[in-house]
Design a protein around this motif. Structure first.
Motif, mmCIF file in Angstrom:
data_model
loop_
_atom_site.group_PDB
_atom_site.id
_atom_site.type_symbol
_atom_site.label_atom_id
_atom_site.label_comp_id
_atom_site.label_asym_id
_atom_site.label_seq_id
_atom_site.Cartn_x
_atom_site.Cartn_y
_atom_site.Cartn_z
ATOM 1 N N MET A 1 0.937 -0.961 -0.255
ATOM 2 C CA MET A 1 0.029 -0.431 -0.054
ATOM 3 C C MET A 1 1.220 0.780 -0.082
ATOM 4 S SD MET A 1 -3.095 1.535 2.417
ATOM 5 C CE MET A 1 -3.958 -0.549 2.083
ATOM 6 N N HIS A 2 0.226 1.782 -0.503
ATOM 7 C CA HIS A 2 1.139 3.520 -0.764
ATOM 8 C C HIS A 2 -0.044 4.667 -0.637
ATOM 9 C CE1 HIS A 2 4.395 6.312 -3.770
ATOM 10 N NE2 HIS A 2 3.854 6.652 -2.157
ATOM 11 N N ILE A 3 0.708 5.043 0.731
ATOM 12 C CA ILE A 3 -0.357 6.452 1.210
ATOM 13 C C ILE A 3 0.480 7.626 0.994
ATOM 14 C CG2 ILE A 3 -1.196 7.582 3.506
ATOM 15 C CD1 ILE A 3 -2.548 4.361 2.950
ATOM 16 N N CYS A 4 0.034 9.006 0.249
ATOM 17 C CA CYS A 4 0.080 10.252 0.314
ATOM 18 C C CYS A 4 -0.758 10.893 1.160
ATOM 19 C CB CYS A 4 0.304 10.691 -1.198
ATOM 20 S SG CYS A 4 1.331 12.248 -1.249
ATOM 21 N N PRO A 91 2.547 3.663 -7.631
ATOM 22 C CA PRO A 91 0.944 3.224 -7.779
ATOM 23 C C PRO A 91 0.197 4.178 -6.288
ATOM 24 C CG PRO A 91 1.176 2.127 -9.410
ATOM 25 C CD PRO A 91 2.767 1.877 -8.642
ATOM 26 N N ILE A 92 -0.321 4.939 -5.823
ATOM 27 C CA ILE A 92 -0.663 5.625 -4.086
ATOM 28 C C ILE A 92 -2.278 5.430 -4.279
ATOM 29 C CG2 ILE A 92 -1.118 7.509 -3.723
ATOM 30 C CD1 ILE A 92 0.361 9.410 -5.372
ATOM 31 N N GLN A 93 -2.083 4.853 -3.590
ATOM 32 C CA GLN A 93 -3.573 3.951 -2.944
ATOM 33 C C GLN A 93 -4.375 5.049 -2.376
ATOM 34 O OE1 GLN A 93 -1.269 1.849 -2.463
ATOM 35 N NE2 GLN A 93 -2.347 0.879 -4.459
ATOM 36 N N ILE A 94 -4.189 6.202 -1.079
ATOM 37 C CA ILE A 94 -4.406 6.903 -0.857
ATOM 38 C C ILE A 94 -3.628 8.114 -0.584
ATOM 39 C CG2 ILE A 94 -5.201 7.771 1.282
ATOM 40 C CD1 ILE A 94 -6.815 5.278 1.314
ATOM 41 N N ILE A 95 -4.922 9.109 -0.834
ATOM 42 C CA ILE A 95 -3.966 10.193 -0.953
ATOM 43 C C ILE A 95 -4.940 11.218 1.087
ATOM 44 C CG2 ILE A 95 -4.753 12.663 -1.196
ATOM 45 C CD1 ILE A 95 -3.383 11.991 -3.762
ATOM 46 N N GLU A 96 -4.241 11.696 1.683
ATOM 47 C CA GLU A 96 -4.740 12.253 3.052
ATOM 48 C C GLU A 96 -4.798 13.639 2.895
ATOM 49 O OE1 GLU A 96 -4.508 11.843 7.636
ATOM 50 O OE2 GLU A 96 -4.848 10.311 6.496
ATOM 51 N N SER A 97 -5.685 14.486 3.756
ATOM 52 C CA SER A 97 -5.078 15.529 3.467
ATOM 53 C C SER A 97 -5.780 16.572 4.534
ATOM 54 C CB SER A 97 -5.398 16.675 2.313
ATOM 55 O OG SER A 97 -6.788 17.303 2.446
ATOM 56 N N SER A 98 -5.384 17.387 4.937
ATOM 57 C CA SER A 98 -6.550 17.947 6.614
ATOM 58 C C SER A 98 -7.965 19.031 5.239
ATOM 59 C CB SER A 98 -5.733 19.022 7.119
ATOM 60 O OG SER A 98 -5.404 19.667 6.512
#
Length: 383
Positions: A1-4, A91-98
């Motif tokens: 898994m790749h989280i950004c 490849p990114i699976q999840i992008i997280e931000s505020s």
């Protein structure tokens, strides 16, 4: 898994950063240890592009645009371009931000987008009783529409955010911010300090520092040898004037002979915080508002007796008179009474601190919190 993670606050030596930056660093390091690839993309503190690998985390700091009125456009374009480049390579699976972070991101079909509710513009506008800034309000609403899921760091921030913003029927998980209980752990008090009251955090109005100072004379009448140690960076008013300077000019003189026992120690290294807590007789954080607040759980994980705010998520962090004490942060006398209670009965205070340690490790322990996050990420990816 790749989280950004998309954030401008990832810690950089020599530059101050906020709680979101600390949270991302703590979570990201442990995700990497659990076999998750982690990237962080944000705008740099300095006018240059910079790439670093920090404890296994790939950190991309992008040159900040200085074009007045359009910097948001060029900064967002740079972030979008970097995300696309990273995704093509790994490849990114999840992008997280505020809360505001997705407003100008271009969504990529294969990626799921998450907002973590740390307390956004609408949330703090309500709590600080100020008007919504139209530009920030627009960004936040736009960002929420783009999100595929949400993670709230407290029930309080979830419930109060949804007074103003819709989650658009998307899933909302609840996961506390973690505490590194290997770093914040009980340690010996190396000093001979007695009746030492400690505050740590940004020195500003919403952290309750002014009321804490006003509570000090009540404490001094009962404990003449008490000292108040204030650690943290200064906050500045819109006109550029210093909040600490205001306190020294307006509040400290009111203390009379007690003024000499209030010490502003300034910003200290993150690595020094555990010893500062260890040397405290009581840790006091009378915030007017928090989304969760990490300082209280960190001190609790060090087996310290904590006085925290009774408002907001305070009752989620502390069971009053069991794992700590809750105070009215607007009432200096109430703050003083809670401090005096701790200093007056060290046996009961020690029992409370023991309970706090157990509670903090169970609720905020890093390993447990990381597994919760990984499970939420996996569930979001498959939906």
């Amino acid at each position: 898994m790749h989280i950004c993670f998309v954030t401008n606050e990832f810690p950089k030596k020599g530059f101050p950063h906020g709680g979101i930056g600390s949270f991302v660093k703590t979570l990201a390091v442990t995700l990497v240890k659990n076999g998750v690839r982690v990237s962080v993309v944000g705008i740099n503190y300095t006018p240059e592009n910079e790439t670093q690998n920090i404890e296994g985390i790939n950190v991309y700091r992008l040159k900040r645009s200085k074009l007045k009125g359009l910097s948001w456009f060029f900064n967002s374009r740079a972030i979008n371009s970097k995300i696309k480049e990273i995704h093509q390579q790994n490849p990114i699976q999840i992008i997280e931000s505020s809360e505001l972070g997705l407003a100008f991101l271009s969504k990529i079909k294969e990626i799921k987008y998450i907002i973590r509710l740390h307390g956004g513009h609408h949330f703090f506008a309500e709590s600080e009783k100020r008007k919504i800034n139209r530009w920030k309000g627009f960004q936040e609403k736009r960002s929420f529409k783009k999100s595929d899921a949400f993670i709230a760091i407290s029930y309080y921030v979830k419930n109060h955010t949804e007074k103003y913003l819709s989650y658009n029927s998307k899933p909302v998980a609840y996961i506390s911010n973690p505490v590194d209980t290997l770093f914040f752990k009980p340690r010996e008090n190396k000093s001979e300090y007695k009746n030492r009251i400690v505050f740590a955090g940004t020195v500003c109005e919403k952290k309750g520092v002014r009321q804490l100072i006003q509570s000090f004379p009540f404490v001094k009448k009962e404990f003449p040898d008490a000292t108040l140690e204030i650690y943290g960076r200064d906050w500045f008013f819109p006109d550029g004037s210093s909040y600490i300077k205001m306190l020294k000019e307006n509040e400290i003189p009111q203390l009379g002979e007690f003024a000499k026992d209030v010490h502003f120690n300034g910003l200290v290294s993150y690595n020094d915080i555990p010893q500062i807590y260890a040397d405290a007789s009581v840790c006091v954080f009378p915030s007017h508002m928090e989304t969760q607040g990490l300082v209280a759980p960190e001190a609790m994980a060090m087996q310290k007796t904590v006085v925290f705010t009774k408002y907001g998520p305070g009752p989620e962090a502390i069971e009053d008179f069991i794992t700590g004490l809750l105070c009215d942060p607007h009432n200096p006398k109430d703050i003083a009474e809670k401090i005096i209670w701790v200093l007056s009965d060290p046996v009961k205070a020690k029992m409370m601190a023991d309970n706090a340690l157990d509670f903090a490790c169970e609720k905020y322990g890093l390993d447990n919190i990381v597994l919760q996050n990984i499970n939420v990420y996996k569930n979001i990816v498959v939906t």
